[in-house]
Design a protein around this motif. Sequence first.
Motif, PDB file in Angstrom:
ATOM      1  N   SER A   4      63.241 -32.799 -29.267  1.00 30.78           N
ATOM      2  CA  SER A   4      64.386 -32.224 -28.578  1.00 30.78           C
ATOM      3  C   SER A   4      63.978 -31.776 -27.176  1.00 30.78           C
ATOM      4  O   SER A   4      62.804 -31.797 -26.801  1.00 30.78           O
ATOM      5  CB  SER A   4      64.939 -31.041 -29.381  1.00 30.78           C
ATOM      6  N   GLU A   5      64.972 -31.335 -26.417  1.00 29.91           N
ATOM      7  CA  GLU A   5      64.690 -30.858 -25.069  1.00 29.91           C
ATOM      8  C   GLU A   5      63.827 -29.607 -25.094  1.00 29.91           C
ATOM      9  O   GLU A   5      62.965 -29.412 -24.230  1.00 29.91           O
ATOM     10  CB  GLU A   5      66.004 -30.594 -24.334  1.00 29.91           C
ATOM     11  N   GLN A   6      64.039 -28.729 -26.070  1.00 35.31           N
ATOM     12  CA  GLN A   6      63.207 -27.532 -26.185  1.00 35.31           C
ATOM     13  C   GLN A   6      61.754 -27.898 -26.470  1.00 35.31           C
ATOM     14  O   GLN A   6      60.832 -27.289 -25.910  1.00 35.31           O
ATOM     15  CB  GLN A   6      63.757 -26.629 -27.298  1.00 35.31           C
ATOM     16  N   ASP A   7      61.550 -28.878 -27.349  1.00 29.47           N
ATOM     17  CA  ASP A   7      60.181 -29.313 -27.660  1.00 29.47           C
ATOM     18  C   ASP A   7      59.486 -29.893 -26.434  1.00 29.47           C
ATOM     19  O   ASP A   7      58.307 -29.632 -26.180  1.00 29.47           O
ATOM     20  CB  ASP A   7      60.197 -30.356 -28.781  1.00 29.47           C
ATOM     21  N   LYS A   8      60.230 -30.673 -25.641  1.00 25.26           N
ATOM     22  CA  LYS A   8      59.645 -31.253 -24.433  1.00 25.26           C
ATOM     23  C   LYS A   8      59.272 -30.171 -23.420  1.00 25.26           C
ATOM     24  O   LYS A   8      58.252 -30.280 -22.733  1.00 25.26           O
ATOM     25  CB  LYS A   8      60.625 -32.246 -23.812  1.00 25.26           C
ATOM     26  N   LYS A   9      60.095 -29.125 -23.335  1.00 24.71           N
ATOM     27  CA  LYS A   9      59.780 -28.026 -22.424  1.00 24.71           C
ATOM     28  C   LYS A   9      58.501 -27.302 -22.856  1.00 24.71           C
ATOM     29  O   LYS A   9      57.713 -26.870 -22.015  1.00 24.71           O
ATOM     30  CB  LYS A   9      60.950 -27.042 -22.364  1.00 24.71           C
ATOM     31  N   TRP A  35      57.669 -33.487 -36.161  1.00 26.33           N
ATOM     32  CA  TRP A  35      57.634 -34.859 -35.655  1.00 26.33           C
ATOM     33  C   TRP A  35      56.842 -35.753 -36.596  1.00 26.33           C
ATOM     34  O   TRP A  35      55.778 -35.370 -37.096  1.00 26.33           O
ATOM     35  CB  TRP A  35      57.002 -34.890 -34.270  1.00 26.33           C
ATOM     36  N   THR A  92      57.059 -28.992 -34.939  1.00 29.36           N
ATOM     37  CA  THR A  92      58.409 -29.495 -34.720  1.00 29.36           C
ATOM     38  C   THR A  92      58.865 -30.454 -35.809  1.00 29.36           C
ATOM     39  O   THR A  92      60.030 -30.860 -35.828  1.00 29.36           O
ATOM     40  CB  THR A  92      58.498 -30.218 -33.364  1.00 29.36           C
TER      41      THR A  92
END
Length: 363
Positions: A170-175, A162, A160
């Motif tokens: 992002s929200e996608q990464d957290k998912k 990071w 990602t």
Amino acid sequence: MSGTNSWLLLQFHLSIDTSKLEGLYNLYFHNCAGMGLRESSQVNMTVSMIEVNQVGSDLNFLSAGEIPLPRLYFMMSLVFLTTCCVWIYVLRKKRDEAFKIHYLMGLLVAIKSASLMFHGINYYFIAKDGYPMEAWAVLYYITHLLKGALLFITIVLVGTGWAFIKHILSEQDKKIFMMVIPLQVLANVAKIIMEESEEGDSTHSTWREVFIFVDLLCCGAILFPVVWSIRHLQEASQTDGKAAINLEKLKLFRHFYIMIVCYIYFTRIIVFLLKITVPFQYEWLDELFREVATLAFFIMTGHNFRPTPSNPYFRLSSIDDDDDLEMGQVVNTASSETGLRSRAEEGTTTGTMSKRESSHEYD
């Protein structure tokens, strides 16, 4: 054997004295109809087997394909420990350029080394006594769980961008994290149950299928952050006017994507094919190739993400600031040159006028 409480006691001894008799042996039990037994009759059976190999003057309770495993695990543990020490030396030397993820990568290598050491100790006692010591087995399973979860977390964080390009997930990464971490824990639990059960147990095949499916699902999930980064860079290279910068970023992420795919393909498919094709006495080779591939992946990732100012990952993350700084220097330089040029012209004009006045007074 007729009757409802029939029982049978059987004991036999098999000795393999020549190389022609060496190989893999299977023990089958058939519950046949007839002979006074009904077809639907149930059988309770207890089997006690002692398998031992003569290695020189010592007895070894491991199979022929597993005898080299303790030495292999100890050797690879030492190699990973050496790699960890080198990485710590690099971080201490480049402390100003190091990020948090660099220390996370070092922790991963250290846990991997500890896991291999505990695994080697566990196999050593199995070879010596014929049964594992629970303390070393528990330590191995704990470090193995931590290593598996930390490996996938590190890959997702690097994929990602990071700590290198962005500092907020992002929200996608957290998912992805919410999906990968529980699945990875489930895969490791399935592997532990699979290793602790016998191949003849019904639960063994079930958990083996669960482990293969969940492990492949995790491997596929960790590729999504890299794919998203590549797609974002492709779109950015066509819109923001910085095509050269984004194309260089795109090239770097593609290399990392190829590394992950090769690592997954080799350790999950090639190693499995190697295990089912090599002769029984060389079954330890699949573990050797798996650990060597893991070591190569760690070294290549560490080399690409090493903390140094010349590293393209860090250069790209701060390239916008460098551009602004260079632009400011260019503007200041241009302003200075303009000011000096104006002063020089004023000085020349003044000097000419003074000469003319002096000449006029002389006349």
